[in-house]
Write a protein that holds these residues in place. Structure first.
Motif, PDB file in Angstrom:
ATOM      1  N   LEU A   3       1.992   8.495   2.915  1.00 39.92           N
ATOM      2  CA  LEU A   3       2.766   7.721   3.617  1.00 39.92           C
ATOM      3  C   LEU A   3       2.483   6.438   3.494  1.00 39.92           C
ATOM      4  O   LEU A   3       3.190   5.515   3.299  1.00 39.92           O
ATOM      5  N   GLY A   4       1.183   5.993   3.057  1.00 43.66           N
ATOM      6  CA  GLY A   4       0.893   4.083   3.295  1.00 43.66           C
ATOM      7  C   GLY A   4       0.268   4.474   5.303  1.00 43.66           C
ATOM      8  O   GLY A   4       0.272   4.307   5.870  1.00 43.66           O
ATOM      9  N   ARG A   5      -0.903   3.193   5.057  1.00 38.11           N
ATOM     10  CA  ARG A   5      -1.647   2.632   5.763  1.00 38.11           C
ATOM     11  C   ARG A   5      -0.635   2.409   6.609  1.00 38.11           C
ATOM     12  O   ARG A   5      -0.693   2.533   8.404  1.00 38.11           O
ATOM     13  N   ARG A   6      -0.193   1.641   7.133  1.00 39.68           N
ATOM     14  CA  ARG A   6       0.849   0.501   8.098  1.00 39.68           C
ATOM     15  C   ARG A   6       1.996   2.358   8.857  1.00 39.68           C
ATOM     16  O   ARG A   6       1.995   2.134  10.266  1.00 39.68           O
ATOM     17  N   PRO A   7       3.295   2.736   8.349  1.00 40.22           N
ATOM     18  CA  PRO A   7       3.670   4.030   8.587  1.00 40.22           C
ATOM     19  C   PRO A   7       2.270   5.015   9.338  1.00 40.22           C
ATOM     20  O   PRO A   7       3.145   5.340  10.411  1.00 40.22           O
ATOM     21  N   THR A   8       1.245   5.280   8.905  1.00 39.41           N
ATOM     22  CA  THR A   8       0.079   5.616   9.341  1.00 39.41           C
ATOM     23  C   THR A   8       0.028   5.121  11.645  1.00 39.41           C
ATOM     24  O   THR A   8       0.009   6.093  12.136  1.00 39.41           O
TER      25      THR A   8
ATOM     26  N   ILE B 153       3.486   5.676  13.594  1.00 41.16           N
ATOM     27  CA  ILE B 153       3.282   6.792  13.906  1.00 41.16           C
ATOM     28  C   ILE B 153       2.101   7.278  14.704  1.00 41.16           C
ATOM     29  O   ILE B 153       2.365   7.827  15.826  1.00 41.16           O
ATOM     30  N   ALA B 154       1.226   6.708  14.245  1.00 44.21           N
ATOM     31  CA  ALA B 154      -0.472   7.091  15.636  1.00 44.21           C
ATOM     32  C   ALA B 154      -0.258   6.867  16.711  1.00 44.21           C
ATOM     33  O   ALA B 154      -0.578   7.189  18.359  1.00 44.21           O
ATOM     34  N   GLN B 155       0.246   5.107  16.762  1.00 45.43           N
ATOM     35  CA  GLN B 155       0.349   4.737  18.110  1.00 45.43           C
ATOM     36  C   GLN B 155       1.203   4.257  18.716  1.00 45.43           C
ATOM     37  O   GLN B 155       1.544   4.758  20.520  1.00 45.43           O
ATOM     38  N   ALA B 156       2.349   5.055  18.241  1.00 45.66           N
ATOM     39  CA  ALA B 156       3.431   5.355  19.373  1.00 45.66           C
ATOM     40  C   ALA B 156       3.636   6.721  19.409  1.00 45.66           C
ATOM     41  O   ALA B 156       3.326   7.049  20.895  1.00 45.66           O
ATOM     42  N   SER B 157       2.335   7.831  18.803  1.00 46.94           N
ATOM     43  CA  SER B 157       2.897   8.775  19.526  1.00 46.94           C
ATOM     44  C   SER B 157       1.871   8.683  20.881  1.00 46.94           C
ATOM     45  O   SER B 157       1.644   9.786  21.948  1.00 46.94           O
TER      46      SER B 157
ATOM     47  N   VAL C 122       1.732  -4.456  14.492  1.00 45.79           N
ATOM     48  CA  VAL C 122       1.567  -3.545  13.508  1.00 45.79           C
ATOM     49  C   VAL C 122       3.166  -3.627  12.580  1.00 45.79           C
ATOM     50  O   VAL C 122       3.481  -3.361  11.113  1.00 45.79           O
ATOM     51  N   PHE C 123       4.066  -2.960  13.231  1.00 49.09           N
ATOM     52  CA  PHE C 123       5.570  -3.403  13.006  1.00 49.09           C
ATOM     53  C   PHE C 123       6.197  -4.513  12.343  1.00 49.09           C
ATOM     54  O   PHE C 123       6.386  -4.553  11.357  1.00 49.09           O
ATOM     55  N   ILE C 124       5.279  -5.655  13.469  1.00 52.12           N
ATOM     56  CA  ILE C 124       6.204  -7.008  12.983  1.00 52.12           C
ATOM     57  C   ILE C 124       5.250  -7.693  12.430  1.00 52.12           C
ATOM     58  O   ILE C 124       5.717  -8.431  11.310  1.00 52.12           O
ATOM     59  N   LYS C 125       3.516  -7.888  12.326  1.00 48.59           N
ATOM     60  CA  LYS C 125       2.703  -8.563  11.518  1.00 48.59           C
ATOM     61  C   LYS C 125       2.397  -7.953  10.110  1.00 48.59           C
ATOM     62  O   LYS C 125       1.712  -8.547   9.773  1.00 48.59           O
ATOM     63  N   LEU C 126       1.883  -6.491  10.300  1.00 48.60           N
ATOM     64  CA  LEU C 126       0.840  -5.970   9.410  1.00 48.60           C
ATOM     65  C   LEU C 126       1.591  -5.244   8.414  1.00 48.60           C
ATOM     66  O   LEU C 126       2.995  -4.553   8.826  1.00 48.60           O
ATOM     67  N   PRO C 127       2.019  -5.706   6.641  1.00 47.58           N
ATOM     68  CA  PRO C 127       2.497  -5.254   5.641  1.00 47.58           C
ATOM     69  C   PRO C 127       1.862  -4.365   5.338  1.00 47.58           C
ATOM     70  O   PRO C 127       0.557  -3.709   5.409  1.00 47.58           O
ATOM     71  N   GLU C 128       2.505  -3.774   4.444  1.00 46.74           N
ATOM     72  CA  GLU C 128       1.286  -2.239   3.806  1.00 46.74           C
ATOM     73  C   GLU C 128       0.478  -3.045   2.581  1.00 46.74           C
ATOM     74  O   GLU C 128       0.646  -3.039   2.472  1.00 46.74           O
ATOM     75  N   SER C 129      -0.761  -2.513   2.829  1.00 50.44           N
ATOM     76  CA  SER C 129      -2.140  -2.881   2.451  1.00 50.44           C
ATOM     77  C   SER C 129      -2.358  -2.059   0.632  1.00 50.44           C
ATOM     78  O   SER C 129      -2.775  -2.129   0.453  1.00 50.44           O
TER      79      SER C 129
ATOM     80  N   PHE D 250      -1.556 -11.252   0.227  1.00 52.13           N
ATOM     81  CA  PHE D 250      -1.646 -10.066   1.738  1.00 52.13           C
ATOM     82  C   PHE D 250      -1.484 -10.848   3.124  1.00 52.13           C
ATOM     83  O   PHE D 250      -1.162 -11.076   3.808  1.00 52.13           O
ATOM     84  N   ALA D 251      -2.825 -11.656   2.156  1.00 51.52           N
ATOM     85  CA  ALA D 251      -3.106 -12.645   3.605  1.00 51.52           C
ATOM     86  C   ALA D 251      -2.344 -13.530   4.215  1.00 51.52           C
ATOM     87  O   ALA D 251      -2.479 -13.823   4.888  1.00 51.52           O
ATOM     88  N   ARG D 252      -1.319 -14.625   3.620  1.00 53.04           N
ATOM     89  CA  ARG D 252      -0.624 -15.534   3.648  1.00 53.04           C
ATOM     90  C   ARG D 252       1.069 -14.322   4.890  1.00 53.04           C
ATOM     91  O   ARG D 252       1.222 -15.252   5.095  1.00 53.04           O
ATOM     92  N   GLY D 253       0.427 -13.259   3.860  1.00 49.75           N
ATOM     93  CA  GLY D 253       1.924 -12.398   5.361  1.00 49.75           C
ATOM     94  C   GLY D 253       2.357 -11.734   4.150  1.00 49.75           C
ATOM     95  O   GLY D 253       3.750 -12.490   3.792  1.00 49.75           O
ATOM     96  N   GLY D 254       3.150 -10.379   3.490  1.00 47.61           N
ATOM     97  CA  GLY D 254       4.111 -10.567   3.194  1.00 47.61           C
ATOM     98  C   GLY D 254       5.578  -9.912   3.750  1.00 47.61           C
ATOM     99  O   GLY D 254       5.122  -9.416   5.205  1.00 47.61           O
ATOM    100  N   SER D 255       6.441  -9.054   2.706  1.00 48.14           N
ATOM    101  CA  SER D 255       7.299  -8.020   4.319  1.00 48.14           C
ATOM    102  C   SER D 255       6.948  -6.645   4.372  1.00 48.14           C
ATOM    103  O   SER D 255       5.796  -6.289   3.788  1.00 48.14           O
ATOM    104  N   GLY D 256       7.391  -5.825   5.062  1.00 51.21           N
ATOM    105  CA  GLY D 256       6.421  -4.686   5.820  1.00 51.21           C
ATOM    106  C   GLY D 256       6.540  -4.106   3.838  1.00 51.21           C
ATOM    107  O   GLY D 256       5.791  -2.588   3.959  1.00 51.21           O
ATOM    108  N   GLY D 257       7.612  -4.211   2.872  1.00 51.86           N
ATOM    109  CA  GLY D 257       7.006  -3.230   1.451  1.00 51.86           C
ATOM    110  C   GLY D 257       6.290  -3.702   1.025  1.00 51.86           C
ATOM    111  O   GLY D 257       5.755  -3.003  -0.346  1.00 51.86           O
ATOM    112  N   GLU D 258       5.326  -5.183   1.313  1.00 48.29           N
ATOM    113  CA  GLU D 258       4.318  -5.752  -0.214  1.00 48.29           C
ATOM    114  C   GLU D 258       3.772  -4.935   0.258  1.00 48.29           C
ATOM    115  O   GLU D 258       2.902  -4.009   0.942  1.00 48.29           O
TER     116      GLU D 258
END
Length: 447
Positions: A81-86, A89-93, A189-196, A419-427
Motif C-alpha cells: 500500500l505504501g509507507r504513508r497509508p500504513t 491506518i496504524a496511527q488512526a487505529s 503524516v496526512f498533511i506533511k508527508l508524501p509517499e516515499s 521529496f526533501a522539498r516536499g511534494g504532493s501525497g501521490g509523489e
C-alpha cells in the motif's frame, strides 16, 4: 567544550537531513510525548479497577502479542500500500482503540481491546523505519536513526513524568490525551508527508526478484541478524522486567529502582547525539560486537550490586551499549534490505523485539524464582557473548563497504531532493538511478 563548539556539534548533527525526515521526527516525538497508557496501565488495572496483578500481567502479555501479530502484516502493507497509508491506518487505529480502552469495564473487553491497541500501535514501526530509509541518504542514515531514537526516549521520559500527574487526576484523561496526540501524529503524516515508497518502472519490476515473506525467511544472513536482534533485545528488556524484581527481592524500594533506571533515560537524552557523532563512520561490524559484549556484561555486573549507586552504575554501562547498538542495528537492517522489500524486512525485524518483550518476563521470572537473580545476570553475560560471536561470524564475510554509511545502495538523488522539498501525497522517489540492491543476501531498527 566551549559553547561555540557545542553549538557547532549540534548543528553538524542535525544538518543535511531532508525536511520530510523532520516531520517524521516530530510525529515520533509527539507520539511518545503522549505515551501515557503504557506507563500507568498496570496501576490502572490493579488500583483503579481492582484486578489482580496476574490479570494485569495477562493484559500486558496480550498487548505484546498484538504487536507480534501485526509486525509482519504491517511490513507487507508498507510495501504494497505504501509507507504513508500504513502509517495513517496504524496511527488512526491506535488513537481509536486507546480511546475505547479507557471506557472498557468488563475484564474480557479490556483484554480484547488491549490486544487491538498492541496491534495498532506496533503496526506503524515497519513503515516509519522504511520511510526513514527511503528519504535519508545512506551516509546519513545512522545519524537519522539515532536522532529518531533520541526523540523516542526524550518523549518517553517526559510522558513518564507526566503520567503520574495525569493519573492522580483521572486515568481516563490519560487514555483520551494519548488518543488525541496520536491522532495529531496521523494528521501530521496526512498533511506533511508524501509517499516515499520508491517508484519502479515496468522494466525494473520485471528485472527484480519478487520479495515475499518467504524470501525474507530464506535469507539466511538476515534471519541470523533477526535472531541476534532477539537475543540482544532479550538482554535489554531485563532493565524493565528483571531489574525491578531483583531489586525488590534484595530489599530495595520502587523509588530506589526508579532512581536507578532513570539514569538510562538521562544518559540517552544527554549522550545519544554526541556518541552517534563518534561512531557514525566507524565499522558497524565492530560496533555490534562491542555493544553486545558491553550489554551482556553490563547486566552481568548487576550480580555484584549491593547499593542503589552500584545499580545505577551498571545501568550506565548497558545504556552506553544501547546508545551504540540502536542506530547501528537499524542501519544494518536497512543495508541488508532490498529497496522494494524494506517493509517486509522491517516487519520481521520489529517482530524480533516484540517476541523478546513477551519472552523476557518469562525468562526473568523463571530464573529468579528457580535459581536466583545472580543466575539471570550471568545468563545475560552469556547471551551478550553469544550475540557478539554471532555478529562476528555473520558479518565476517560481508565487505565493509556493504554496511558503511548505514546502507548498501544509494537512492536516486533527484528523487530524494524532490521529496526533501516536499511534494504532493501521490509523489514517490524514483529508483531508476539507484544501484541495484544485493540479491544474494536481500535484507536487513530498533523499534
Amino acid at each position: 567544550m566551549t559553547f561555540a563548539a557545542m553549538r557547532r556539534a549540534v548543528t553538524e548533527s542535525v544538518s543535511g537531513l531532508p525536511r520530510a525526515f523532520w516531520w517524521l521526527w516530530i510525529s515520533t516525538l509527539v507520539n511518545r510525548l503522549g505515551a501515557f497508557v503504557a506507563t500507568f496501565m498496570a496501576l490502572y488495572l490493579t488500583l483503579e479497577r481492582g484486578y489482580s496483578a496476574s490479570y494485569a500481567g495477562l493484559v500486558a502479555a496480550l498487548h505484546g502479542l498484538g504487536g507480534v501479530a501485526s509486525s509482519l502484516g504491517a511490513g507487507v502493507m508498507a510495501d504494497r500500500l505504501g509507507r504513508r497509508p500504513t502509517l495513517l491506518i496504524a496511527q488512526a487505529s491506535t488513537a481509536l482503540s486507546v480511546a475505547v480502552l479507557g471506557f472498557m469495564e468488563h475484564p474480557v473487553a479490556i483484554a480484547g481491546v488491549a490486544f487491538l491497541v498492541g496491534m495498532a500501535s506496533n503496526a506503524s514501526r515497519p513503515a516509519v523505519q522504511a520511510m526513514m530509509a527511503d528519504i535519508v541518504r545512506p551516509e546519513d542514515r545512522v545519524r537519522a536513526f539515532s536522532l529518531n531514537y533520541w526523540a523516542i526516549n526524550l518523549g518517553f521520559a517526559v510522558s513518564s513524568a507526566g503520567a503520574g500527574f495525569i493519573a492522580s487526576y483521572s486515568y481516563r484523561a490519560g487514555f483520551l490525551i494519548e488518543a488525541a496526540m496520536t491522532m495529531v501524529c496521523a494528521i501530521v503524516v496526512f498533511i506533511k508527508l508524501p509517499e516515499s515508497r520508491p517508484v519502479r518502472t515496468a522494466q525494473e519490476k520485471a528485472a527484480e526478484p519478487v520479495v515475499g515473506l518467504g524470501t525474507v525467511l530464506r535469507d539466511g544472513r538476515f534471519m541470523g541478524v533477526v535472531g541476534l536482534s532477539f537475543v540482544v533485545a532479550l538482554i535489554f528488556q531485563q532493565g524493565s522486567v528483571g531489574l525491578p524484581v531483583a531489586m525488590g527481592e534484595a530489599g530495595f524500594t520502587p523509588a530506589d529502582y526508579g532512581l536507578a533506571i532513570a539514569v538510562n533515560g538521562v544518559l540517552i537524552v544527554a549522550l545519544q547525539i554526541p556518541v552517534t557523532r563518534f561512531i557514525e563512520h566507524r565499522d558497524p561490524r565492530r560496533l555490534l560486537v562491542i555493544s553486545s559484549l558491553v550489554a551482556g556484561y553490563g547486566f552481568g555486573l548487576t550480580a555484584f550490586a549491593g547499593s542503589v549507586g552500584i545499580f545505577a552504575l551498571t545501568v550506565c554501562v548497558w545504556t552506553l551499549a544501547e546508545i551504540v547498538n540502536a542506530p547501528t542495528q537499524t542501519g544494518l537492517v536497512v543495508a541488508l534490505s532490498p529497496t522494494h522489500g524494506r517493509g517486509r524486512y522491517q516487519g520481521m525485524y520489529t517482530m524480533s523485539w516484540s517476541v523478546a518483550a513477551l519472552v523476557a518476563p518469562l525468562m526473568s521470572g523463571f530464573m529468579i524464582d528457580r535459581f536466583g537473580a545472580e543466575w539471570l545476570w550471568a545468563a545475560c553475560a552469556v547471551l551478550g557473548t553469544g550475540a557478539a560471536l554471532g555478529y562476528w561470524g555473520l558479518m565476517r564475510g560481508l565487505p565493509k563497504g556493504a554496511l558503511a554509511e548505514g546502507g548498501a545502495e544509494a537512492p536516486d538523488q533527484g528523487g530524494a531532493e524532490a521529496f526533501a522539498r516536499g511534494g504532493s501525497g501521490g509523489e514517490g522517489i524514483s529508483a531508476a538511478g539507484s544501484v541495484a540492491p544485493r540479491t544474494d543476501s536481500a535484507a536487513a531498527p530498533r523499534p
